[in-house]
Design a protein around this motif. Structure first.
Motif, PDB file in Angstrom:
ATOM      1  N   LEU A   1     -31.175 -41.637 -10.137  1.00  0.00           N
ATOM      2  CA  LEU A   1     -32.378 -41.545 -10.962  1.00  0.00           C
ATOM      3  C   LEU A   1     -32.495 -40.132 -11.509  1.00  0.00           C
ATOM      4  O   LEU A   1     -32.796 -39.196 -10.763  1.00  0.00           O
ATOM      5  N   ARG A   2     -32.254 -40.002 -12.817  1.00  0.00           N
ATOM      6  CA  ARG A   2     -32.336 -38.678 -13.454  1.00  0.00           C
ATOM      7  C   ARG A   2     -33.791 -38.246 -13.586  1.00  0.00           C
ATOM      8  O   ARG A   2     -34.170 -37.193 -13.120  1.00  0.00           O
ATOM      9  N   GLU A   3     -34.592 -39.038 -14.274  1.00  0.00           N
ATOM     10  CA  GLU A   3     -36.013 -38.737 -14.512  1.00  0.00           C
ATOM     11  C   GLU A   3     -36.811 -40.023 -14.335  1.00  0.00           C
ATOM     12  O   GLU A   3     -36.459 -41.045 -14.921  1.00  0.00           O
ATOM     13  N   PRO A   4     -37.883 -39.988 -13.588  1.00  0.00           N
ATOM     14  CA  PRO A   4     -38.667 -41.203 -13.331  1.00  0.00           C
ATOM     15  C   PRO A   4     -39.604 -41.583 -14.473  1.00  0.00           C
ATOM     16  O   PRO A   4     -40.808 -41.390 -14.401  1.00  0.00           O
ATOM     17  N   GLY A   5     -39.068 -42.127 -15.541  1.00  0.00           N
ATOM     18  CA  GLY A   5     -39.885 -42.557 -16.672  1.00  0.00           C
ATOM     19  C   GLY A   5     -40.672 -43.811 -16.358  1.00  0.00           C
ATOM     20  O   GLY A   5     -40.295 -44.598 -15.491  1.00  0.00           O
ATOM     21  N   PRO A   6     -41.772 -44.036 -17.075  1.00  0.00           N
ATOM     22  CA  PRO A   6     -42.659 -45.160 -16.782  1.00  0.00           C
ATOM     23  C   PRO A   6     -42.039 -46.531 -17.082  1.00  0.00           C
ATOM     24  O   PRO A   6     -42.438 -47.522 -16.495  1.00  0.00           O
TER      25      PRO A   6
ATOM     26  N   GLY B   1     -29.762 -47.800 -10.155  1.00  0.00           N
ATOM     27  CA  GLY B   1     -29.413 -46.669 -11.010  1.00  0.00           C
ATOM     28  C   GLY B   1     -29.343 -47.058 -12.468  1.00  0.00           C
ATOM     29  O   GLY B   1     -29.473 -48.230 -12.826  1.00  0.00           O
ATOM     30  N   HIS B   2     -29.124 -46.068 -13.279  1.00  0.00           N
ATOM     31  CA  HIS B   2     -29.127 -46.240 -14.734  1.00  0.00           C
ATOM     32  C   HIS B   2     -27.926 -47.040 -15.218  1.00  0.00           C
ATOM     33  O   HIS B   2     -26.857 -47.021 -14.617  1.00  0.00           O
ATOM     34  N   ARG B   3     -28.124 -47.700 -16.323  1.00  0.00           N
ATOM     35  CA  ARG B   3     -27.032 -48.463 -16.942  1.00  0.00           C
ATOM     36  C   ARG B   3     -26.085 -47.551 -17.724  1.00  0.00           C
ATOM     37  O   ARG B   3     -24.899 -47.816 -17.807  1.00  0.00           O
ATOM     38  N   ARG B   4     -26.626 -46.504 -18.307  1.00  0.00           N
ATOM     39  CA  ARG B   4     -25.789 -45.581 -19.095  1.00  0.00           C
ATOM     40  C   ARG B   4     -25.382 -44.388 -18.240  1.00  0.00           C
ATOM     41  O   ARG B   4     -26.238 -43.643 -17.749  1.00  0.00           O
ATOM     42  N   ILE B   5     -24.076 -44.233 -18.093  1.00  0.00           N
ATOM     43  CA  ILE B   5     -23.513 -43.147 -17.301  1.00  0.00           C
ATOM     44  C   ILE B   5     -22.425 -42.492 -18.127  1.00  0.00           C
ATOM     45  O   ILE B   5     -21.527 -43.172 -18.627  1.00  0.00           O
ATOM     46  N   SER B   6     -22.491 -41.177 -18.267  1.00  0.00           N
ATOM     47  CA  SER B   6     -21.476 -40.457 -19.045  1.00  0.00           C
ATOM     48  C   SER B   6     -20.157 -40.440 -18.280  1.00  0.00           C
ATOM     49  O   SER B   6     -20.143 -40.603 -17.054  1.00  0.00           O
TER      50      SER B   6
ATOM     51  N   ALA C   1     -36.630 -46.341 -11.882  1.00  0.00           N
ATOM     52  CA  ALA C   1     -37.808 -45.643 -11.353  1.00  0.00           C
ATOM     53  C   ALA C   1     -38.743 -46.626 -10.644  1.00  0.00           C
ATOM     54  O   ALA C   1     -39.289 -46.310  -9.574  1.00  0.00           O
ATOM     55  N   TYR C   2     -38.929 -47.821 -11.222  1.00  0.00           N
ATOM     56  CA  TYR C   2     -39.765 -48.841 -10.585  1.00  0.00           C
ATOM     57  C   TYR C   2     -39.220 -49.166  -9.193  1.00  0.00           C
ATOM     58  O   TYR C   2     -39.967 -49.215  -8.215  1.00  0.00           O
ATOM     59  N   THR C   3     -37.909 -49.380  -9.111  1.00  0.00           N
ATOM     60  CA  THR C   3     -37.299 -49.766  -7.843  1.00  0.00           C
ATOM     61  C   THR C   3     -37.431 -48.655  -6.808  1.00  0.00           C
ATOM     62  O   THR C   3     -37.734 -48.923  -5.637  1.00  0.00           O
ATOM     63  N   VAL C   4     -37.234 -47.412  -7.226  1.00  0.00           N
ATOM     64  CA  VAL C   4     -37.377 -46.286  -6.304  1.00  0.00           C
ATOM     65  C   VAL C   4     -38.831 -46.174  -5.827  1.00  0.00           C
ATOM     66  O   VAL C   4     -39.083 -45.986  -4.628  1.00  0.00           O
TER      67      VAL C   4
END
Length: 170
Positions: A136-141, A15-20, A146-149
């Motif tokens: 994963l919010r948005e699968p950016g390149p 998952g993302h490093r930045r979480i609100s 996103a790579y892991t998913v």
């Protein structure tokens, strides 16, 4: 490269490093519910990558559930290199050290930071799991998440995306 694992009983997280702050509270509940549901399905080993953000949140929740539910839950930390925390703040480093001390298994997929060490860690997690829980919010390149998913999907893992309300693939 690490302990013998039963892939069918292992679930990795990415998952993302930045979480609100708002996402943080929602994710803690969702991670807890998901881990308990997976335990009921026979999963007992949960693999986190040890990074800031989602990885830290997941590790803390797995450790909390291990203690509060008296279940046979194991936390495996898959770390990309010995000095992953070299650029982190003191607070982040203390959290990381506490999680490492309490983890059941710690595996380093490399010794030193290299351009590809994070991807090697991600592949190790997927290759040793049958389920991947992601945020994963948005699968950016350029997204490591996103790579892991995508890698998990290519390896035919069941994928549960907590950013999509627990939507599953496979």
């Amino acid at each position: 490269m690490g302990p013998e694992l039963c892939r069918d009983k292992c679930c990795c997280f990415t998952g993302h490093r930045r979480i609100s702050p708002q996402e943080n509270e929602q994710l803690r509940g969702a991670v807890g519910e998901t881990v308990l549901r997976l335990c009921e399905e026979g999963y007992d080993t949960f693999i986190a990558g040890g990074a800031i953000g989602f990885d830290t949140l997941v590790a803390q929740e797995v450790l909390k559930l291990r203690e509060s539910h008296s279940r046979d839950i194991r936390l495996l930390l898959a770390l990309p290199c010995l000095d992953q925390d070299r650029l982190w703040s003191d607070i982040q480093r203390r959290q990381y050290d506490e999680i490492r001390k309490r983890a059941d298994i710690v595996v380093y997929t490399g010794k030193m930071y290299t351009k590809g060490c994070m991807l090697a860690r991600d592949r190790y997690m997927v290759d040793n799991s049958s389920c991947c829980v992601c945020f994963l919010r948005e699968p950016g390149p350029r997204s490591g998440t996103a790579y892991t998913v995508r890698y998990a999907e290519s390896r035919r893992l069941r994928v549960i995306n907590l950013a999509k309300g627990g939507q599953q693939t496979l």
